[in-house]
Design a protein around this motif. Structure first.
Motif, short mmCIF file in Angstrom:
data_model
loop_
_atom_site.label_atom_id
_atom_site.label_comp_id
_atom_site.label_asym_id
_atom_site.label_seq_id
_atom_site.Cartn_x
_atom_site.Cartn_y
_atom_site.Cartn_z
N LYS A 112 0.51 -1.26 -0.12
CA LYS A 112 -0.15 -0.11 -0.08
C LYS A 112 0.91 1.27 -0.03
N MET A 113 1.86 1.22 0.55
CA MET A 113 2.72 2.44 0.59
C MET A 113 3.43 2.65 -0.59
N ALA A 114 3.54 1.61 -1.59
CA ALA A 114 4.27 1.79 -2.73
C ALA A 114 3.02 2.08 -3.62
N GLY A 115 1.96 2.06 -3.24
CA GLY A 115 0.83 2.44 -4.32
C GLY A 115 0.47 1.19 -5.28
N PHE A 116 0.56 -0.01 -5.07
CA PHE A 116 0.56 -1.18 -5.66
C PHE A 116 -0.97 -1.45 -5.24
N ASP A 117 -1.89 -1.69 -6.43
CA ASP A 117 -3.11 -2.60 -5.97
C ASP A 117 -3.19 -3.68 -6.68
N ASN A 118 -2.20 -4.19 -7.34
CA ASN A 118 -2.36 -5.67 -8.09
C ASN A 118 -1.22 -6.50 -7.18
N VAL A 119 -1.06 -6.65 -6.00
CA VAL A 119 -0.22 -7.23 -4.93
C VAL A 119 -1.16 -7.68 -3.98
N GLU A 120 -0.98 -9.06 -3.59
CA GLU A 120 -1.90 -9.78 -2.57
C GLU A 120 -0.71 -10.87 -1.96
N ILE A 121 -1.09 -10.31 -0.57
CA ILE A 121 -0.12 -11.15 0.53
C ILE A 121 -1.05 -12.11 1.22
N LEU A 122 -0.74 -13.34 1.33
CA LEU A 122 -1.35 -14.61 1.79
C LEU A 122 -0.67 -15.35 2.75
N GLU A 123 -1.45 -15.50 3.98
CA GLU A 123 -0.69 -16.21 5.01
C GLU A 123 -0.91 -17.77 4.75
N SER A 124 -0.11 -18.42 4.47
CA SER A 124 -0.01 -19.93 3.99
C SER A 124 1.23 -20.63 4.47
N SER A 125 1.25 -21.91 4.45
CA SER A 125 2.31 -22.77 4.33
C SER A 125 2.84 -22.81 2.82
N PHE A 126 4.02 -23.34 2.43
CA PHE A 126 4.35 -23.54 1.01
C PHE A 126 3.90 -24.42 0.19
N ASP A 127 3.37 -25.64 1.14
CA ASP A 127 3.12 -26.82 0.15
C ASP A 127 1.17 -26.92 -0.05
N ASN A 128 0.63 -25.80 0.27
CA ASN A 128 -0.77 -25.76 0.12
C ASN A 128 -1.34 -24.23 -0.07
N VAL A 129 -0.59 -23.83 -1.09
CA VAL A 129 -1.04 -22.12 -1.65
C VAL A 129 -2.28 -22.02 -2.08
N MET A 130 -2.98 -21.21 -1.59
CA MET A 130 -4.52 -21.08 -2.32
C MET A 130 -4.72 -20.62 -3.58
N LEU A 131 -3.98 -21.02 -4.72
CA LEU A 131 -3.92 -20.32 -5.82
C LEU A 131 -4.35 -21.55 -6.73
N GLU A 132 -5.06 -21.13 -8.01
CA GLU A 132 -5.43 -22.20 -8.91
C GLU A 132 -4.25 -22.95 -9.50
#
Length: 450
Positions: A112-132
């Protein structure tokens, strides 16, 4: 992760006290030492650079284009996420993943500080990422994969989310001590009792050649160490950068199965049936001998021999292995049997079939996207009211076949996979006795197209 609690505590402290001396390099000078470009440093808020605990520069060799989707595993406070955002521009997308809630919060604040609205931060382990499945062009990481206790599962997940021919570029700590007698699998999936060793990137490190082989086994080509860095966390560790390219799943399947049939006596593999009686019984139960039948993933199975003996004439065999089909061709010498060499997910044919038989191809499809495509091909290939006989390893049965991971099924799991135009008529468990006199537990499903 080897010890999530201890690692989260350490990186929470880093998020809250970035100026503290943790015993390893960080900050703006660390970024400059790794060759982070002045233009990146000038374009991003000064605040973020004091969090830079990079062990290398994954962008040195990275081919990231405007409009790409990038995933950063272990994004920390978001330094590399924001650099990636500079590269993908406004039309791209960058995801950051971290297990430390405070780092997720900090990285989101920095975006947000950098003004980027196409960045999303997810809390997750590395072996079960909630992406398609197959939704990411490039995966990056910096000093994080070594913190995982089972790297095989991490690279399996990276493979899943990457698009075909997608790239990995990452920096990590490697072990430069004398190699032990541990196998690669043991090294990549064994935890350590030394908490500080994990947090300081010692216990989780692999030797360079071990890490490369692990990545190759996960389905990647062009795997290489692109350089070593000045970074160290102990006398036995050193920073290094790596790159690799995902082998498309269909190419991987073709290479695997063709290689297997070239090198192995197919009558001695565990799945081989000298008499495929259960399949024959189900086929005879649902269709007459004039029916058009297609056998999916036929390999060099004797099913076609038995069907011909029983009077069936209109048979198509489909397999990704040219070698397997040539074995069948030389064995049956019947010009009425059509042989098609194709990956099932790419199969297209104007012909429609009364019965679709698949003894053990479907369970190799690990991603939801692949399974959805499989059923689209099935529906497009079957006549209305056509029948599909699909067999898989059952739940609590084997977890691998021919050295590949599989998905186990039961009646309920198959119901959950089926699209609305397909109806599960029946299922039946079956024990297969292998050529080695061991057993494998299968389940057969009979499915009808509406």
């Amino acid at each position: 992760m080897a010890d999530n609690t201890q690692i989260i505590e350490l990186y929470t402290e880093l998020a809250e006290n970035p100026n503290k001396d943790f015993g390893w390099d960080k900050g703006l000078e660390n970024a400059k030492a790794h060759g982070y470009k002045e233009e990146w440093i000038n374009m991003l808020p000064d605040e973020i650079w004091k969090y830079c605990a990079a062990v290398g520069n994954p962008f040195n060799e990275a081919d990231i284009e405007e409009g790409d989707t990038v995933l950063d595993l272990g994004c920390g406070a978001g330094v590399d996420v924001l650099v990636a955002r500079l590269l993908v521009g406004k039309t791209g997308k960058v995801y950051g993943v971290d297990i430390t809630p405070k780092m997720v919060e900090t990285a989101s604040k920095h975006a947000k500080m950098a003004g980027f609205d196409n960045v999303e931060i997810l809390e997750s382990s590395f072996d079960n990422v909630m992406l398609e499945d197959e939704s990411v062009d490039v995966v990056i990481s910096n000093g994080a994969i070594n913190l995982t206790s089972c790297k095989e599962s991490v690279f399996t997940e990276i493979y899943r989310v990457l698009k075909p021919n997608g790239k990995i570029y990452f920096a990590d700590m490697i072990d430069i001590s004398e190699p032990s007698c541990c196998t690669i699998e043991q090294s990549s999936c064994c935890a350590s009792s030394g908490e500080e060793d994990w947090a300081n990137c010692v216990a989780g490190t692999l030797h360079e050649n071990e890490l490369i082989e692990l990545i190759q086994k996960a389905g990647f080509k062009e795997v290489e160490c692109t350089g070593h860095t000045h970074y160290t966390t102990a006398e036995t560790t050193k920073g290094a950068t790596f790159s690799a390219t995902k082998i498309p799943a269909d190419v991987r399947r073709e290479n695997h199965w063709d290689g297997l049939f070239q090198k192995t006596d197919y009558t001695q593999v565990l799945w081989h049936q000298s008499s495929p009686q259960k399949s024959v019984e189900l086929i005879e139960k649902y269709v007459k001998d004039e029916a058009n039948i297609i056998d999916i993933g036929s390999g060099a199975s004797y099913l076609v021999d038995h069907l011909l003996q029983n009077g069936y004439k209109n048979i198509t065999l489909l397999d990704t292995s040219k070698t397997a089909l040539e074995i069948v061709r030389s064995r049956i010498k019947n010009e009425n049997v059509q042989l098609i060499c194709s990956d099932i997910l790419h199969f297209k044919n104007d012909k429609r079939y009364d019965l679709w038989h698949d003894r053990a191809a479907f369970h190799f499809l690990l991603s939801k996207k692949e399974r959805e495509q499989y059923f689209k091909v099935l529906e497009n290939s079957l006549e209305p009211k056509g029948i599909a006989v699909i067999s898989t390893f059952k739940v609590n049965g084997p977890i691998q076949c021919a050295g590949l991971d599989i998905v186990q099924y039961n009646h309920q799991k198959m119901l959950e996979e089926l699209p609305s135009d397909l109806t599960l008529i029946e299922s039946e468990e079956f024990t297969h006795v292998t050529p080695k006199e061991t057993t494998q537990e299968y389940i057969y499903f009979v499915i009808q197209k509406k």
